[in-house]
Design an enzyme around this catalytic site. Structure first.
Site, short mmCIF file in Angstrom:
data_model
loop_
_atom_site.label_atom_id
_atom_site.label_comp_id
_atom_site.label_asym_id
_atom_site.label_seq_id
_atom_site.Cartn_x
_atom_site.Cartn_y
_atom_site.Cartn_z
CE LYS A 1 -0.31 -0.21 5.05
NZ LYS A 1 -1.11 -0.68 6.19
CE1 TYR B 1 9.32 32.27 0.69
CE2 TYR B 1 9.37 29.87 0.91
CZ TYR B 1 9.24 31.00 0.12
OH TYR B 1 9.05 30.88 -1.22
C1 LIG Z 1 -0.28 -1.61 6.94
C2 LIG Z 1 -0.76 -2.89 7.48
C3 LIG Z 1 0.12 -3.98 7.66
C4 LIG Z 1 1.62 -3.86 7.51
O1 LIG Z 1 2.19 -3.47 8.74
P1 LIG Z 1 3.78 -3.34 8.92
O2 LIG Z 1 3.94 -2.88 10.33
O3 LIG Z 1 4.22 -2.31 7.94
O4 LIG Z 1 4.36 -4.67 8.66
C5 LIG Z 1 -0.43 -5.20 8.01
N1 LIG Z 1 -1.76 -5.33 8.22
C6 LIG Z 1 -2.61 -4.30 8.11
C7 LIG Z 1 -4.06 -4.51 8.37
C8 LIG Z 1 -2.15 -3.04 7.75
O5 LIG Z 1 -3.00 -2.01 7.65
#
Ligand SMILES: *Cc1c(COP(=O)(O)O)cnc(C)c1O
Length: 370
Positions: free
Chosen positions: A38, A264
């Protein structure tokens, strides 16, 4: 001699292979590996990651949203893809692209059954998400009867897996809580499986679950941050290799006399003679303003250079008073030596946030050989 000529995010595929194999070595050989890609593969490149992971044996992929899954299908990814957090408005598209929804509430279950019925599908794979203590999304243990009732009415869907998510698997002080989560999931999964008459794949562990809770490995584990080279703990970070390295160059050098200001809102005022380097990366590239005013630093010629004043949209200025460097020289924002988790921690965040913030504007460069 460096060949960095502009801001780039290097993506190291041999490191990805190393991390995948390391995580795989932590679970029994029968346990499937779901790779979480993701958020553009945690800020790298989801398609590049998924193609490589498919080649080296990932069993499943997960994304958060339907659109992320579509991108992978359009790139030719054939491995099953779990959509962790779909919205009903996208269910039709999700089915069209053979993506598999995590159904996390009565509303999503009922709406998915309605969509899939209208599409005349049979045994479409879906995943049932249980809330075991994170209190974010998921059915409760008490919903098992309702789920079974819904399923009895239809042959359009088939439960491919039951899942849950750990809230604090990286935190050793929360061991008791985590063990309660594991038990709660086991109980819910057992009840539902008994009613289904078959046992779907069970999975609950994220990266830190893999590393800290063998009792939560079940039939599959989901790893995100570990694949990208971070283990949420020094001893695991040492075994993993960061996949992404963010590099840039010095655009220009300025010399500030005492009393002169920089950037800035004149947020930095030189008390003494100060030499600064301007670097072509800013908050629009993912270096947020929280790294400004010496909260963050970059590395030039192996020396830390603090970010001075406010982070601009397209630039930062750093202190090179004590560094012998020139325009055109390479700048490391994070890499294997200065890890993203170190930079993130210093300004009060975590590797996940720094990595996933790197915007599409930053050129990705793929390194596929060691
Ligand atoms: C993002 C996510 C993961 C991955 O978690 P990590 O700590 O990056 O390994 C696993 N399960 C779910 C439901 C997630 O949302």
């Amino acid at each position: 001699m460096s060949n960095t000529k502009e801001t780039v995010l290097e993506i190291n595929l041999p490191h990805l292979t190393h991390n995948f194999n390391y995580l795989k070595s932590k679970v029994k050989s029968s346990v499937k590996i779901l790779a979480v890609v993701k958020a553009s593969g945690y800020g790298s490149d989801a398609v590049v990651m998924a193609k490589h992971l498919e080649k080296i044996g990932a069993d499943y992929f997960a994304v958060a949203y339907t659109s992320e899954g579509i991108l992978l299908r359009e790139a030719g990814i054939k491995t099953p893809i779990l959509v962790l957090h779909p919205q009903p408005v996208n269910f039709q598209k999700l089915v069209e692209y053979q993506l598999e929804p995590s159904l996390y509430s009565s509303r999503t279950l009922e709406e998915f059954i309605a969509t899939i019925t209208s599409l005349n599908q049979k045994n479409f794979p879906v995943h049932i998400k249980f809330n075991s203590g994170l209190n974010r999304i998921g059915f409760s243990e008490n919903d098992v009867d309702h789920i079974t009732e819904q399923l009895r009415k239809t042959d359009t869907i088939k439960i491919a897996s039951l899942l849950s998510h750990l809230a604090a698997s990286e935190d050793h002080n929360e061991r008791e809580f985590t063990l309660r989560q594991i038990n709660s999931f086991k109980k819910a999964a057992k009840q539902l499986s008994a009613k289904l008459g078959y046992t779907p794949i069970l999975h609950q562990s994220n990266t830190s679950g893999i590393l800290n809770y063998p009792e939560a490995h079940f039939d599959m584990v989901r790893t995100g941050i570990g694949l990208y080279g971070y283990g949420n703990e020094a001893k695991f970070d040492n075994e993993l290799k960061p996949v992404a390295a963010l590099k840039s160059v010095i655009s220009q050098i300025h010399e500030l006399k005492p009393g002169e200001s920089l950037g800035y809102n004149r947020a930095f005022k030189a008390a003494v003679f100060t030499k600064t380097a301007t670097i072509p990366i800013g908050h629009a590239d993912g270096i947020s303003r929280q790294y400004g005013n010496k909260k963050g630093f970059v590395t030039i010629k192996n020396k830390p250079a603090n970010i001075l004043g406010n982070v601009c949209m397209d630039m930062i200025m750093v202190d090179i008073t004590d560094i012998d460097c020139h325009e055109g020289d390479e700048v490391i924002i994070f890499d294997e030596t200065t890890s993203a988790s170190k930079i993130a921690e210093q300004s009060g965040t975590i590797s996940y946030e720094l990595l996933t913030a790197i915007s599409p504007r930053v050129k990705r460069v793929i390194i596929d050989k060691n």
